[in-house]
Design an enzyme around this catalytic site. Sequence first.
Site, PDB file in Angstrom:
ATOM      1  N   HIS A 152      -3.735  -2.453   3.271  1.00  0.00           N
ATOM      2  CA  HIS A 152      -4.471  -3.598   2.722  1.00  0.00           C
ATOM      3  C   HIS A 152      -3.585  -4.441   1.815  1.00  0.00           C
ATOM      4  O   HIS A 152      -2.477  -4.035   1.435  1.00  0.00           O
ATOM      5  CB  HIS A 152      -5.721  -3.136   1.967  1.00  0.00           C
ATOM      6  CG  HIS A 152      -5.457  -2.221   0.806  1.00  0.00           C
ATOM      7  ND1 HIS A 152      -4.983  -2.658  -0.408  1.00  0.00           N
ATOM      8  CD2 HIS A 152      -5.621  -0.876   0.676  1.00  0.00           C
ATOM      9  CE1 HIS A 152      -4.868  -1.650  -1.237  1.00  0.00           C
ATOM     10  NE2 HIS A 152      -5.235  -0.539  -0.599  1.00  0.00           N
ATOM     11  N   CYS A 185      -3.182   4.596  -0.426  1.00  0.00           N
ATOM     12  CA  CYS A 185      -3.201   3.538   0.581  1.00  0.00           C
ATOM     13  C   CYS A 185      -1.834   2.856   0.677  1.00  0.00           C
ATOM     14  O   CYS A 185      -0.975   3.015  -0.185  1.00  0.00           O
ATOM     15  CB  CYS A 185      -4.264   2.493   0.244  1.00  0.00           C
ATOM     16  SG  CYS A 185      -5.959   3.060   0.505  1.00  0.00           S
TER      17      CYS A 185
END
Length: 310
Positions: free
Chosen positions: A194, A210
């Site tokens: 992301h 992440c």
Amino acid sequence: MNSLSKIIIVTLLIFLCSPIILATKQIPCDCKEVRTLSLKYPPLQGDDVWELQKQLQKLGFYKHKLNGSYDWQTYVALKKFQYINSKSATGVVKQKTWLKLAKALGKSPFVTVDNKKLNSPQGEISLVVDGYSRQLKVYSNGKLYHTFPVAIGKPSTKSPIGEWAIVHKDADWGGGFGDRWMGLNVPWGKYGIHGTNKPGSIGTAASHGCIRMYNKDVKLLYSWVEVGTRVKIIGNRDPIKLTHQLRPGHTGKDVLLVQERLRKYGFQPGYTDGRFGASTKEAIKNLKYIYGLKDDVVVDENVFYILNLK
């Protein structure tokens, strides 16, 4: 109210609340809305404070141990940075502060690598996230097409090593997810690729696991990949303990470790994705047949021994 009515009401409350609780636990803590940081009592604590300290430390302003607590030392370091870079030393961190930190660190969140427009790669796309170099490499039909800088999980919350697939795409997550979200099928947590509201972290180990990209870059990658695109993550990870037998249907890091070792010994367990599925089942069956073990697909002490896992 009789006893039966009370039981029904309690059951309904548990049923209604459980999904909310589960959903909250799944969201990585570094992917929340940007919060304003300032000196308070008790001190604000969290990953965002830890990142602030780390970036100020790299710039030479913060000279103490990273503790994730917005204490007096952090406040003084930030005010020194703000005074030198903006002449407005408020000691308050908002989105503009993160952008100024990125600029001071020599990182540009507004352009893609090589500052050029890239066409969508043709052919089958696959991704490799190299945790050692902090890069995301895009392959087209097996050939390297382009490389993006990324941030990976910090030492205490490492990114998941293994072979995954993109199973969800969303353009409107907002908050700490930046402009785009591509979710991965990791069975023990919610991880994805992301954008970020902390561009100064790119090129470092800073996230809760992440893979972060500059917002400009993640928009481009988002337009290239589809659900089902394979993503391999390589890098350092914590030791994995084997505590019990494994069977078809099991998921977890222990399954992934067995898959990796099966592949090393010449068997074909499928993707190293932590899922004891059909391919892994067949690989265990073949191993047990070759070594004259019990005709089943249970990963037991004998299998651990053969794979040099115990």
